[in-house]
Design a protein around this motif. Sequence first.
Motif, PDB file in Angstrom:
ATOM      1  N   UNK A  89      30.799 -15.665   6.330  1.00  0.00           N
ATOM      2  CA  UNK A  89      29.517 -16.201   6.767  1.00  0.00           C
ATOM      3  C   UNK A  89      29.228 -17.466   5.962  1.00  0.00           C
ATOM      4  N   UNK A  90      28.287 -18.246   6.463  1.00  0.00           N
ATOM      5  CA  UNK A  90      27.894 -19.479   5.774  1.00  0.00           C
ATOM      6  C   UNK A  90      26.397 -19.463   5.522  1.00  0.00           C
ATOM      7  N   UNK A  91      26.007 -20.003   4.376  1.00  0.00           N
ATOM      8  CA  UNK A  91      24.595 -20.095   4.037  1.00  0.00           C
ATOM      9  C   UNK A  91      24.304 -21.460   3.441  1.00  0.00           C
ATOM     10  N   UNK A  92      23.322 -22.150   4.021  1.00  0.00           N
ATOM     11  CA  UNK A  92      22.924 -23.461   3.529  1.00  0.00           C
ATOM     12  C   UNK A  92      21.847 -23.283   2.458  1.00  0.00           C
ATOM     13  N   UNK A  93      22.107 -23.839   1.270  1.00  0.00           N
ATOM     14  CA  UNK A  93      21.163 -23.737   0.161  1.00  0.00           C
ATOM     15  C   UNK A  93      20.295 -24.999   0.098  1.00  0.00           C
ATOM     16  N   UNK A  94      19.083 -24.837  -0.376  1.00  0.00           N
ATOM     17  CA  UNK A  94      18.166 -25.970  -0.463  1.00  0.00           C
ATOM     18  C   UNK A  94      18.680 -27.043  -1.411  1.00  0.00           C
ATOM     19  N   UNK A  95      19.179 -26.628  -2.568  1.00  0.00           N
ATOM     20  CA  UNK A  95      19.639 -27.587  -3.570  1.00  0.00           C
ATOM     21  C   UNK A  95      21.156 -27.653  -3.690  1.00  0.00           C
ATOM     22  N   UNK A  96      21.847 -26.674  -3.143  1.00  0.00           N
ATOM     23  CA  UNK A  96      23.299 -26.668  -3.230  1.00  0.00           C
ATOM     24  C   UNK A  96      23.799 -26.414  -4.636  1.00  0.00           C
ATOM     25  N   UNK A  97      25.050 -26.748  -4.855  1.00  0.00           N
ATOM     26  CA  UNK A  97      25.667 -26.580  -6.168  1.00  0.00           C
ATOM     27  C   UNK A  97      26.233 -27.928  -6.605  1.00  0.00           C
ATOM     28  N   UNK A  98      25.503 -28.623  -7.465  1.00  0.00           N
ATOM     29  CA  UNK A  98      25.918 -29.950  -7.916  1.00  0.00           C
ATOM     30  C   UNK A  98      26.726 -29.898  -9.208  1.00  0.00           C
ATOM     31  N   UNK A  99      27.120 -28.693  -9.594  1.00  0.00           N
ATOM     32  CA  UNK A  99      27.903 -28.540 -10.820  1.00  0.00           C
ATOM     33  C   UNK A  99      29.205 -29.343 -10.722  1.00  0.00           C
ATOM     34  N   UNK A 100      29.431 -30.176 -11.712  1.00  0.00           N
ATOM     35  CA  UNK A 100      30.670 -30.972 -11.772  1.00  0.00           C
ATOM     36  C   UNK A 100      30.894 -31.768 -10.485  1.00  0.00           C
ATOM     37  N   UNK A 101      29.827 -32.324  -9.931  1.00  0.00           N
ATOM     38  CA  UNK A 101      29.957 -33.059  -8.675  1.00  0.00           C
ATOM     39  C   UNK A 101      30.577 -34.436  -8.883  1.00  0.00           C
ATOM     40  N   UNK A 102      30.130 -35.166  -9.927  1.00  0.00           N
ATOM     41  CA  UNK A 102      30.606 -36.531 -10.174  1.00  0.00           C
ATOM     42  C   UNK A 102      31.326 -36.585 -11.521  1.00  0.00           C
ATOM     43  N   UNK A 103      32.477 -37.253 -11.533  1.00  0.00           N
ATOM     44  CA  UNK A 103      33.308 -37.317 -12.744  1.00  0.00           C
ATOM     45  C   UNK A 103      33.663 -38.774 -13.044  1.00  0.00           C
ATOM     46  N   UNK A 104      33.729 -39.093 -14.337  1.00  0.00           N
ATOM     47  CA  UNK A 104      34.139 -40.429 -14.786  1.00  0.00           C
ATOM     48  C   UNK A 104      35.331 -40.278 -15.730  1.00  0.00           C
ATOM     49  N   UNK A 105      36.338 -41.107 -15.515  1.00  0.00           N
ATOM     50  CA  UNK A 105      37.533 -41.065 -16.354  1.00  0.00           C
ATOM     51  C   UNK A 105      37.922 -42.476 -16.780  1.00  0.00           C
ATOM     52  N   UNK A 106      38.597 -42.549 -17.926  1.00  0.00           N
ATOM     53  CA  UNK A 106      39.243 -43.787 -18.358  1.00  0.00           C
ATOM     54  C   UNK A 106      40.730 -43.494 -18.474  1.00  0.00           C
ATOM     55  N   UNK A 107      41.562 -44.268 -17.780  1.00  0.00           N
ATOM     56  CA  UNK A 107      42.999 -43.960 -17.739  1.00  0.00           C
ATOM     57  C   UNK A 107      43.668 -44.037 -19.108  1.00  0.00           C
ATOM     58  N   UNK A 108      44.616 -43.144 -19.303  1.00  0.00           N
ATOM     59  CA  UNK A 108      45.415 -43.113 -20.527  1.00  0.00           C
ATOM     60  C   UNK A 108      46.880 -43.172 -20.142  1.00  0.00           C
ATOM     61  N   UNK A 109      47.642 -44.066 -20.760  1.00  0.00           N
ATOM     62  CA  UNK A 109      49.069 -44.177 -20.469  1.00  0.00           C
ATOM     63  C   UNK A 109      49.322 -44.698 -19.070  1.00  0.00           C
ATOM     64  N   UNK A 110      50.267 -44.075 -18.380  1.00  0.00           N
ATOM     65  CA  UNK A 110      50.644 -44.461 -17.020  1.00  0.00           C
ATOM     66  C   UNK A 110      49.466 -44.210 -16.076  1.00  0.00           C
ATOM     67  N   UNK A 111      48.901 -45.288 -15.546  1.00  0.00           N
ATOM     68  CA  UNK A 111      47.696 -45.163 -14.720  1.00  0.00           C
ATOM     69  C   UNK A 111      47.929 -44.313 -13.485  1.00  0.00           C
TER      70      UNK A 111
END
Length: 268
Positions: free
Chosen positions: A68-90
Amino acid sequence: EGETELSPIQKWFFDVWNGEINYFNQGILFETDKEIQKDIFERTIEILYERHEIFRTIYKKKSENVWTAEVKENGNKEKLIHYFKPEGDTQKFIEEKVNELYRNINIEKGILCQVFVIEGERTIAGAIVHHLAVDGVSWRILLDEGYSTYKSLREGKDVKLGPKTAPYQRWVDKITEYKDSEKYLNEKEYWEKMEGDVIPLKTGKNKYSYEIGIDEKTSQYLINEMYKDCKVSTQELLISALMKTIAEEYGIERIKVMMESHGREEEL
């Protein structure tokens, strides 16, 4: 918000998919030589997340192959956006991080989307979304809305995205109504009879590929004008070309082809 029915294709997915249920995703990457403003970028993602309830949907397993599916008012934004800086071989770094984000997708927790920015000599941004939430058509909508929203926010203008698309439940209702309609059921019965005497295609070990190209003028004609002249759609033309090739190569005149549509039928 609240519990909603699954669309026919979603039911099909849960019926037949025997792999890792969370690993059925689509992704997109793009590069820019401009710095991405984090506050504006995050607000852009937030607006799209709130605008499309499919991103705030949690899928629950009731029994074997029954979900089944359920639409939540706020959803789950846990770990939604991530920022990285490359290390070594890009390139290797990007592959490793993208694979990590793939593993974050969890439909039972409502984590259907992962957005990321990799800040190096050139900025790389991208998103990974479970196929339950997007297809090729919706990607185009999301990218257009994302670009428009980011541009408006950066310029200090009001965000104007036009009318909101139909609620997910309404779309599911229309699709289900179409699936159960007399017109569709008659077509289904016809094609089920047609496939009864189809001979399976056995290609053996001789597999090869062949590429051809056509110019822009011909492409535009096939896509936009051919139906007016010949009453033949681009899809029908491609299927005809496939059948002609198979007939010439293998001497087979009837073959079953599994096709997938985005479902945006005119009847809906």
